[in-house]
Design an enzyme around this catalytic site. Structure first.
Site, PDB file in Angstrom:
ATOM      1  N   SER A  54       0.657  -1.266   0.059  1.00 49.99           N
ATOM      2  CA  SER A  54      -0.053   0.045   0.095  1.00 49.99           C
ATOM      3  C   SER A  54       0.761   1.329   0.045  1.00 49.99           C
ATOM      4  CB  SER A  54      -1.112   0.025   1.281  1.00 49.99           C
ATOM      5  OG  SER A  54      -2.299  -0.503   0.778  1.00 49.99           O
ATOM      6  N   LYS A  57      -0.226   3.599  -2.739  1.00 48.83           N
ATOM      7  CA  LYS A  57      -1.392   4.595  -2.323  1.00 48.83           C
ATOM      8  C   LYS A  57      -0.670   6.342  -2.518  1.00 48.83           C
ATOM      9  CE  LYS A  57      -5.096   1.853  -0.492  1.00 48.83           C
ATOM     10  NZ  LYS A  57      -4.081   0.388  -0.291  1.00 48.83           N
ATOM     11  N   SER A 114      -6.201   3.406   4.340  1.00 51.19           N
ATOM     12  CA  SER A 114      -5.660   2.679   3.277  1.00 51.19           C
ATOM     13  C   SER A 114      -6.658   1.658   2.751  1.00 51.19           C
ATOM     14  CB  SER A 114      -4.531   1.828   3.773  1.00 51.19           C
ATOM     15  OG  SER A 114      -3.660   1.339   2.919  1.00 51.19           O
TER      16      SER A 114
END
Length: 422
Positions: A54, A57, A114
């Site tokens: 993640s 992101k 997230s």
């Protein structure tokens, strides 16, 4: 000496641990850089290929901030959630197809929760589809100098082709703060509230460690536990990246250790020329160490399901020593037969600590082609009441050893030729 004082804080921090295990070295990487000067304070496998999970992101957010800056979208505009976005596994906001979420809420959901469903919705809104958005992300990343990064989705969910490096993630963190200071405060959010539910930031260092004001964590099986941290103290802003942690607790503890040691080194430094630039990292004054995993079983942690993670993420576990090309071997232990590959060796340093010798071996190996197939050994020797660890490459022919030393010497590295039996 200055560098010895700089090492002290990290050495003391390590002494507080009772190591339960070592991290998975195949996934571990770390990088610490002073954002204001480009000074590299710590670099460990920082250019090795890793999966971002993640941390992806951060790039999704960079693209969203850029769209806000150009007026393509506004903070109070809404983004429609498609069926594909709504189908993403945890971590998510459990949005349904047809739902709409404001851009500002989307930012909070990406930073704090997230949320994979939100990441995909943002990608579809900005790129016309997630696949196309990933292509645009990759092109933009290249323009920012992320030379080892390729994106295949907007969330960081598993895809073996989605890769990056610790150094690239540091570059992206620097770009986010440099290019969008007006939005950087979102990374400092300790919590995010949506539809009556309050979510706490996965980044436990935010609000707890002095100066930390972001950025992002991530986890998938292939990556281990990742984190990118931004922190400012006095006149220094540091970006710290840790990838491949065996648990969230161990990852966070290691990132905090590296931050504190790096800030301490900067406080005591006498000459910035002791450090290398971002483009040419050298051995640094922060003690280079392998990630030490804490025994987290007693913490009662539940199985990790976070960020770019599949819903069936594995339970927290402690991994025992992972095989590595560098091995501890005492002088009084039997030696392996080197008859097939040669009995010559080279020595590139001697250290008070086996890990420092191992790190030296890893740093030197790429500098001479003759060392690619050589066996790295951290060999101990007792001199009086002191034990030293000698960093050596063994299993070389005489010519290969001689040539490797010549190459290293030309590069300004110490090297001694070791005859058979010595």
């Amino acid at each position: 000496m200055f560098w010895m004082r700089a090492l002290l804080p990290l050495t003391l921090a390590i002494s507080l641990f009772t190591p339960a295990a070592q991290a998975d070295r195949a996934r571990y990487a770390a990088f610490v850089v002073d954002q204001n000067t480009g000074t590299v304070l710590h670099s460990r496998r920082s250019q090795a290929e890793r999966h971002p999970a993640s941390l992806t992101k951060m790039m999704t957010l960079y693209m969203l901030f850029e769209a806000l800056e150009t007026g393509e979208i506004g903070l109070h505009d809404t983004i429609r959630v498609s069926a594909h976005a709504a189908s993403q596994p945890p971590s998510h906001l459990a949005l349904n197809a047809g739902d709409r979420i404001s851009v500002e809420d989307a930012i909070g959901a990406l930073v704090v929760k997230s949320a994979n469903d939100v990441a995909v919705a943002v990608g579809e809104r900005l790129g016309g589809g997630e696949t196309r958005f990933a292509e645009i992300m990759t092109l933009r990343a290249e323009e920012l100098g992320l030379t080892q990064t390729r994106f295949r989705n907007a969330s960081g969910l598993p895809d073996r082709r989605q890769v990056t490096s610790a150094r690239d993630m540091a570059r992206l963190a620097i770009a986010l703060q440099r290019d969008f200071p007006q939005y950087f405060h979102y990374f400092d959010m300790p919590r995010f509230r949506y539809n009556g539910i309050t979510y706490r930031n996965h980044n436990s260092l935010v609000g707890r460690v002095d100066g930390v004001d972001g950025l992002k964590t991530g986890y998938i099986r292939a990556s281990g536990f990742n984190i990118v941290v931004s922190a400012e103290r006095d006149d220094h802003r540091l970006v710290t990246v840790v990838m491949g942690g065996p648990s969230a607790a161990a990852r966070d503890a290691h990132a905090e250790e590296l931050l504190n040691a790096a800030f301490s080194a900067l406080e005591h430094r006498q000459d910035s020329r002791l450090f290398a630039t971002l483009e040419t990292p050298r051995i640094n004054p922060v003690r280079q160490q392998m990630l030490i995993a804490r025994d987290v079983a007693s913490l009662g942690l539940v199985a990790p399901v976070e960020m770019g993670s599949a819903s069936d993420a594995p339970p927290v576990q402690i991994e025992l020593r992972t095989p590595d090309e560098t091995t501890h071997l005492r002088e009084d232990e039997p030696r392996l037969s080197l008859a097939e590959s040669g009995n010559w060796a080279i020595q590139v340093g001697a250290y008070l600590d086996a890990l420092a010798a191992e790190d030296r071996i890893e740093d030197v190996r790429p500098l001479a082609g003759e060392l690619a197939a050589a066996q790295g050994m951290a060999r101990s020797v007792d001199i009086g009441d002191r034990r030293l660890w000698r960093a050596r490459f063994e299993g070389l022919s005489h010519e290969a050893a001689r040539q490797a030393c010549a190459t290293l010497t030309t590069a300004g590295e110490d090297c001694n030729l070791i005859a058979p039996g010595r």
